[in-house]
Design a protein around this motif. Structure first.
Motif, PDB file in Angstrom:
ATOM      1  N   VAL A   1       0.811  -1.221   0.000  1.00 19.87           N
ATOM      2  CA  VAL A   1       0.000   0.000   0.000  1.00 19.87           C
ATOM      3  C   VAL A   1       0.844   1.271   0.000  1.00 19.87           C
ATOM      4  O   VAL A   1       0.350   2.337  -0.338  1.00 19.87           O
ATOM      5  CB  VAL A   1      -0.980   0.024   1.191  1.00 19.87           C
ATOM      6  N   HIS A   2       2.107   1.159   0.383  1.00 21.18           N
ATOM      7  CA  HIS A   2       2.955   2.352   0.379  1.00 21.18           C
ATOM      8  C   HIS A   2       3.535   2.646  -1.003  1.00 21.18           C
ATOM      9  O   HIS A   2       4.053   3.733  -1.225  1.00 21.18           O
ATOM     10  CB  HIS A   2       4.114   2.185   1.373  1.00 21.18           C
ATOM     11  N   ALA A   3       3.506   1.658  -1.895  1.00 17.14           N
ATOM     12  CA  ALA A   3       4.131   1.854  -3.207  1.00 17.14           C
ATOM     13  C   ALA A   3       3.291   2.807  -4.044  1.00 17.14           C
ATOM     14  O   ALA A   3       2.060   2.697  -4.061  1.00 17.14           O
ATOM     15  CB  ALA A   3       4.259   0.519  -3.923  1.00 17.14           C
ATOM     16  N   PRO A   4       3.922   3.754  -4.736  1.00 21.44           N
ATOM     17  CA  PRO A   4       3.149   4.650  -5.608  1.00 21.44           C
ATOM     18  C   PRO A   4       2.285   3.878  -6.595  1.00 21.44           C
ATOM     19  O   PRO A   4       1.191   4.290  -6.921  1.00 21.44           O
ATOM     20  CB  PRO A   4       4.237   5.453  -6.324  1.00 21.44           C
ATOM     21  N   ARG A   5       2.788   2.767  -7.106  1.00 19.54           N
ATOM     22  CA  ARG A   5       1.941   1.866  -7.885  1.00 19.54           C
ATOM     23  C   ARG A   5       2.123   0.462  -7.331  1.00 19.54           C
ATOM     24  O   ARG A   5       3.197  -0.138  -7.446  1.00 19.54           O
ATOM     25  CB  ARG A   5       2.298   1.909  -9.371  1.00 19.54           C
ATOM     26  N   ASP A   6       1.070  -0.036  -6.734  1.00 19.68           N
ATOM     27  CA  ASP A   6       1.105  -1.357  -6.126  1.00 19.68           C
ATOM     28  C   ASP A   6       1.474  -2.392  -7.193  1.00 19.68           C
ATOM     29  O   ASP A   6       0.774  -2.523  -8.193  1.00 19.68           O
ATOM     30  CB  ASP A   6      -0.289  -1.650  -5.545  1.00 19.68           C
ATOM     31  N   PRO A   7       2.575  -3.146  -7.014  1.00 16.54           N
ATOM     32  CA  PRO A   7       3.000  -4.099  -8.055  1.00 16.54           C
ATOM     33  C   PRO A   7       1.916  -5.094  -8.463  1.00 16.54           C
ATOM     34  O   PRO A   7       1.854  -5.511  -9.612  1.00 16.54           O
ATOM     35  CB  PRO A   7       4.190  -4.825  -7.412  1.00 16.54           C
ATOM     36  N   VAL A   8       1.049  -5.441  -7.531  1.00 18.68           N
ATOM     37  CA  VAL A   8       0.033  -6.444  -7.876  1.00 18.68           C
ATOM     38  C   VAL A   8      -1.104  -5.831  -8.702  1.00 18.68           C
ATOM     39  O   VAL A   8      -1.925  -6.558  -9.264  1.00 18.68           O
ATOM     40  CB  VAL A   8      -0.511  -7.125  -6.599  1.00 18.68           C
ATOM     41  N   LEU A   9      -1.129  -4.520  -8.820  1.00 17.82           N
ATOM     42  CA  LEU A   9      -2.128  -3.866  -9.661  1.00 17.82           C
ATOM     43  C   LEU A   9      -1.538  -3.428 -10.994  1.00 17.82           C
ATOM     44  O   LEU A   9      -2.198  -2.764 -11.787  1.00 17.82           O
ATOM     45  CB  LEU A   9      -2.723  -2.649  -8.930  1.00 17.82           C
TER      46      LEU A   9
ATOM     47  N   LYS B   1       0.016  -4.669 -14.533  1.00 18.38           N
ATOM     48  CA  LYS B   1       0.023  -5.851 -15.403  1.00 18.38           C
ATOM     49  C   LYS B   1       1.422  -6.422 -15.603  1.00 18.38           C
ATOM     50  O   LYS B   1       1.597  -7.625 -15.766  1.00 18.38           O
ATOM     51  CB  LYS B   1      -0.555  -5.451 -16.764  1.00 18.38           C
ATOM     52  N   LEU B   2       2.426  -5.557 -15.587  1.00 19.53           N
ATOM     53  CA  LEU B   2       3.789  -6.001 -15.859  1.00 19.53           C
ATOM     54  C   LEU B   2       4.403  -6.751 -14.679  1.00 19.53           C
ATOM     55  O   LEU B   2       5.270  -7.590 -14.856  1.00 19.53           O
ATOM     56  CB  LEU B   2       4.656  -4.781 -16.213  1.00 19.53           C
ATOM     57  N   THR B   3       3.960  -6.435 -13.490  1.00 20.68           N
ATOM     58  CA  THR B   3       4.619  -6.995 -12.300  1.00 20.68           C
ATOM     59  C   THR B   3       3.716  -7.914 -11.476  1.00 20.68           C
ATOM     60  O   THR B   3       4.189  -8.582 -10.566  1.00 20.68           O
ATOM     61  CB  THR B   3       5.137  -5.866 -11.390  1.00 20.68           C
ATOM     62  N   GLN B   4       2.430  -7.928 -11.821  1.00 25.36           N
ATOM     63  CA  GLN B   4       1.493  -8.688 -10.992  1.00 25.36           C
ATOM     64  C   GLN B   4       1.855 -10.162 -10.883  1.00 25.36           C
ATOM     65  O   GLN B   4       1.809 -10.756  -9.806  1.00 25.36           O
ATOM     66  CB  GLN B   4       0.083  -8.565 -11.563  1.00 25.36           C
ATOM     67  N   GLN B   5       2.242 -10.763 -12.021  1.00 23.68           N
ATOM     68  CA  GLN B   5       2.457 -12.203 -11.994  1.00 23.68           C
ATOM     69  C   GLN B   5       3.592 -12.595 -11.056  1.00 23.68           C
ATOM     70  O   GLN B   5       3.552 -13.669 -10.447  1.00 23.68           O
ATOM     71  CB  GLN B   5       2.691 -12.779 -13.400  1.00 23.68           C
TER      72      GLN B   5
ATOM     73  N   SER C   1      -2.372 -10.533 -17.368  1.00 26.35           N
ATOM     74  CA  SER C   1      -2.047 -10.728 -15.964  1.00 26.35           C
ATOM     75  C   SER C   1      -2.978 -11.794 -15.388  1.00 26.35           C
ATOM     76  O   SER C   1      -4.019 -12.108 -15.972  1.00 26.35           O
ATOM     77  CB  SER C   1      -2.181  -9.419 -15.192  1.00 26.35           C
ATOM     78  N   CYS C   2      -2.583 -12.328 -14.252  1.00 24.27           N
ATOM     79  CA  CYS C   2      -3.374 -13.400 -13.628  1.00 24.27           C
ATOM     80  C   CYS C   2      -4.807 -12.927 -13.402  1.00 24.27           C
ATOM     81  O   CYS C   2      -5.764 -13.696 -13.551  1.00 24.27           O
ATOM     82  CB  CYS C   2      -2.739 -13.796 -12.296  1.00 24.27           C
TER      83      CYS C   2
END
Lengths: 289, 671
Positions: free
Chosen positions: A124-132, A134-138, A166-167
């Motif tokens: 939640v602290h990340a400016p863009r949550d990796p799991v949201l 598409k490039l990093t979610q998996q 993405s998943c």
């Protein structure tokens, strides 16, 4: 036994105080929260809104965290989003606000039952949550579902490893009611969100196609083209045995036989029976038209 | 005091206003390779524009805006933006393109590739075998089988009153290009054609939801409309110039429409008892005008029973789950679920005369619109016996009723149990065992006028089946920052009652994963997975013939490692390497011989390196390099060319093999 009555926990003086140590450039910086929707103080549901407790809205009353211990260490905040705090406790904090149409099926869902903490996936602290993203979610998902990662490198796969899918295009990790946490109530309805041309209904239906795409396809990846679980003709010969060419034992000798090789080589059965998902041609009962 | 502290919290307001990063530069691909370009959009040697970026706006009044752009210079470009006022409204927009290549080294003599009418060159020499087509080689042209999927999403969410939310999303998806389509001519010949793809799908998704502390409910509507720009594909016969065998036609996917109303809700009856459920009712319809029974002019007067299918099927889904958590000395939770899915096919049944390869009538058949109804019930109990020991187990029943198929009903019962042992906060051993048994009602092949299968055949999804699944996982964190995971998975299925058909399948997977965080600046990882997939299949050429059997063995090994390091205040570096090799063995055994094919093989090596250097507050440089080596062997296509099969004119697809590296340099402006 004796019960120790602990003094009521106290809140500190809000974000200003926390940021003394956690501002940008410090070793344990936490300022990125202000780049996220959570950090917008004028949003009424923000942890930083009027009447809320800023960082301690989530981390709990942590006045004791301010003071150094004799050995120079500090007590942790009341709630930390790591292994020190049980997942259930962490999730209660998140669900106190995120209790809406997106998460209503979370209680009782597979991930909740497996005691997965919200913070195991969300940063939640990340400016863009990796799991949201598409490039990093998996990568987030693969940290637990490692077997699926290897399947995405198989000869035929959906484009997960390229960040083009993405998943969550197929799975809803918060959902508790659909098989495999799919976004739709059935496997086929999930596949049809991208492959609407295959949903028909066709004049000539291929029965297993209408029932479950995964009878023939492995959606995460396969050693065979088109995500097929087996290679034709053997894939087809598992279900078709009417005599004649569909039941011939296509050995490697057949590959050299100019009369029969059309049943085995190139696209095998699909050289002729190409409308395997169904045909709408009036003469398409053998799915050749 | 909180409010006062906020107004004085400089960090809290520091990140308002506009900020972002714009990356621009050039990339260079070393070699032409369609396979490398698959999904990446980089298939031709040479330079490409490398444009990426993100832009953000935050304001203390709650307004915000985010924009993300990737690969704008390539065929796999993505653009995503959203904005609004936090807690009040949000608008969103996204554009995404995905290129897909469907064949490598493909060629065709046909003219009009991409259209719905394929013709042969004027000087084409017809022959009964591909070897006799003397004008073939001079007529061949490269035919890239590529489709490009473009998706546009637009949507809005309104929090128009306390607890109420309305959302509406629209998606427009186009998939255009060329794919292959096999086209058979009775038992004699076939042609692999470059068929056009011109699909458009428009989807509306709307929802109104209310969320309270104890209950939430959402009512929604989905409408999805598929349109195919081509209703058929017509082609000239390369094997014969006879007037009655000159031109053939196949139907392509018909337009269809789907809509669904859905209701979803959850209710916390008490703090330890909760109910949630979903219901959806929809209809899928298709009424594309039929093509004539055949394009053959000799049979142009054959009547159709109706001008279009008027195909309709009702879909309905109801599921309900309840969770009950009992707080006793030990924590126990109990969850029960029920689900009903129905596909009620109301498509009218008629008799259709068949001219299956446009040559001559062979009688006719009634169409068979399949329906099914699936019921699922499950219950599970979870027990936290001790701080370090947890047990869980449950059962599941799935009953599936089908119409017009060999088996009217299958019933599958599954039992599972799991133990989790966590002697330390940093370790966990998990063991899960699942066993299921599927029983079928009588296997009575339908009398539909079609070919009659071997009486001992049991189609694998309609067959009795015993299935076992085992999962073992060990997670260890032996030292700060170090994580290890070992896992084993096996799913095996026996179809003992199937004398003909799939007899057995087995899938095993072994995985090792390692991650190591050295401080906050360096992260290392490594993984290795071995997958083994086996199947045994039996079939027979006739009822009284000795059965033959086939054994397939797929072996896939995938591994990799990488690191991410923030080497200084100004530099960061990342490296990833993956190798994946597969081998597919197929052996067909008859009473006379055991006959293995050459193995199917693929080998992939991929390495990526990225390096970022921050020059100052506003400028940075980014370097990205990727190397990929790929090779494959597939005896079903390798070396055939377009005329390698005397009776099938193919497109000469070959197994891809390439070495390619890609280098990209970008300047990054940050504000």
């Amino acid at each position: 036994g004796d019960e120790t009555i602990e003094p009521a926990a106290e809140y500190s003086k809000g974000a200003k105080q926390c940021m003394t140590c956690h501002k940008e450039g410090k070793e344990r910086q936490a300022h990125e929260i202000f780049m996220t929707p959570m950090g917008i103080s004028n949003a009424p549901d923000s942890p930083f809104a009027e009447g809320a407790h800023d960082c301690e809205t989530c981390h709990g009353p942590s006045k004791t965290h301010r003071k150094k211990q004799k050995d120079g260490s500090r007590l942790s905040p009341a709630v930390t989003f790591d292994a020190k705090t049980p997942a259930e406790t962490q999730n209660e904090v998140c669900m106190a606000c995120h209790n809406d149409e997106h998460t209503m099926h979370w209680p009782g869902s597979m991930h909740e039952q497996e005691e997965v903490a919200c913070a195991s996936c969300h940063k939640v602290h990340a400016p863009r949550d990796p799991v949201l993203d598409k490039l990093t979610q998996q990568e987030v998902c693969f940290s637990c579902h490692a077997r699926i990662r290897s399947e995405t490198f198989r000869n035929s796969s959906h484009p997960l490893r390229f960040g083009e899918m993405s998943c969550s295009d197929c799975h809803n990790p918060h959902n508790g009611n659909n098989d495999f946490l799919l976004i739709s109530s059935t496997v086929n309805d999930t596949c049809y969100t991208c492959h609407a041309e295959k949903r028909g209904p066709f004049l000539w239906e291929h029965a297993p196609v209408t029932e479950d795409c995964t009878l023939c396809h492995n959606p995460h990846g396969s050693n065979h083209a088109a995500l097929l679980k087996q290679r034709p003709p053997l894939l087809c010969q598992q279900c078709h045995s009417p005599g004649g060419h569909p039941t011939t034992a296509f050995t490697s000798e057949v590959a050299e036989n100019s009369f029969q090789q059309r049943f085995l080589l190139a696209r095998s059965c699909v050289n002729c029976h190409s409308q395997v998902h169904g045909s709408n041609h009036p003469s398409g009962v053998t799915i050749t038209r | 005091e909180t409010a006062a502290s906020k107004s004085a919290c400089k960090q809290c307001i520091k990140y308002t206003g506009w900020r972002g990063e714009l990356d621009f530069g050039l990339g260079y691909l070393s070699d032409d390779s369609l396979r490398f370009g698959d999904y990446r959009g980089l298939e031709e040697e040479g330079f490409n524009l490398a444009l990426d970026g993100d832009v953000h706006f935050r304001n203390l009044d709650g307004r915000y805006f985010d924009l993300y752009a990737r690969n704008l210079g390539d065929d796999n470009r993505q653009l995503e933006m959203r904005g609004g006022n936090q807690g009040s409204y949000q608008f969103r927009f996204a554009w995404r393109e995905i290129p897909k290549y469907r064949g490598f080294g493909t060629q065709t003599p046909f003219l009009g590739v991409g259209s719905d009418h394929l013709t042969l060159p004027a000087d084409w020499v017809h022959a009964s075998t591909t070897g006799g087509m003397s004008a073939l080689q001079s007529s061949l042209k490269a035919a890239h089988l590529k489709t490009q999927r473009e998706t546009l999403d637009a949507g809005v969410t309104l929090n128009f009153a306390r607890n109420w939310t309305y959302k509406a999303d629209f998606q427009h998806q186009e998939k255009k290009g060329t794919r292959t389509l096999g086209a058979g001519l009775f038992f004699n010949n076939a042609t692999i054609l470059p068929a056009p793809v011109d699909f458009t799908t428009n989807q509306f998704d709307m929802g109104l939801s209310w969320a309270g502390k104890r209950a939430q409910v959402q009512f929604g509507f989905i409408g999805s409309y598929f349109d195919n720009g081509n209703d058929s594909l017509t082609w000239q016969n390369p094997f014969s110039s006879s007037p009655l065998q000159q031109t053939f036609r196949a139907a392509l996917e018909p337009d269809n429409e789907f809509y669904q109303f859905n209701l979803s809700g959850a209710f916390a009856i008490t703090s330890w008892m909760r109910l949630s459920g979903q219901a959806a009712l929809g209809e899928l319809s298709q009424d594309e005008p039929f093509l004539p029974i055949t394009i053959n002019p000799s049979y142009s007067d054959l009547p159709l029973p109706r001008s279009s299918l008027d195909g309709k099927l009702d879909t309905s889904t109801f599921n309900l789950s309840g969770k009950l958590t009992a707080r006793l000395n030990n924590r126990i939770s109990f969850t029960a679920r029920g689900k009903l899915d129905e596909r009620d096919n109301k498509t009218p049944v008629d008799f259709y005369t068949q001219v299956p390869t446009d040559l001559f009538p062979v009688g006719g058949r009634f169409n068979r619109p399949y329906s099914y109804e699936r019921e699922q019930y499950s219950a599970e109990l979870r027990l936290r016996a001790h701080r370090i020991l947890r047990f869980s187990g449950g059962g599941r029943q799935e009953n599936l009723d089908r119409t017009l198929q060999a088996v009217a009903r299958t019933e599958e019962t599954t039992w599972w149990g799991e133990v989790k042992f966590s002697p330390l906060i940093s370790s966990q051993l998990r063991f899960k065992l699942e066993s299921s048994k599927r029983d079928i009602s009588d296997y009575i092949p339908p009398d539909d006028g079609g070919p009659i299968d071997h009486p001992l055949l049991r189609k694998f999804h309609l067959a009795d089946r015993d299935q076992e699944r085992v999962q073992v996982e060990l997670d260890l964190m032996p030292a700060g920052g170090l994580g290890l995971n070992f896992s084993y998975f096996e799913a095996s299925a026996d179809y003992d009652e199937s004398a003909i058909g799939l007899r057995a399948s087995d899938e095993q997977s072994y995985s090792v994963n390692l991650s190591y965080a050295i401080g906050k600046k360096i992260t290392l990882y490594a993984f290795m997975t071995r997958d083994e997939i086996d199947a045994d299949i039996v079939n027979a050429t006739a009822v009284n013939a000795v059965p033959w059997n086939a054994v397939t063995r797929d072996r896939i090994t995938t591994g990799g490692f990488g690191l991410t390091a923030h080497t200084s205040e100004k530099t960061s570096i990342g490296f990833d390497f993956v190798t994946s090799s597969s081998k597919g063995d197929i052996s067909v055994q008859t009473s006379l011989q055991e006959d293995p094919f050459n193995p199917l093989r693929t080998d992939l090596r991929n390495a990526k390196l990225h390096f970022d250097y921050e020059v100052n507050e506003h400028w940075a440089y980014k370097l990205y390099a990727e190397y990929e080596k790929y090779s494959s062997q597939d005896w079903t296509i390798d070396g055939l060319g377009v005329d390698g099969i005397s009776s099938v004119l193919t497109m000469g697809e070959q197994s891809p093999e390439y070495n390619a590296w890609y280098l990209r340099m970008q300047a990054s402006y940050r504000f």
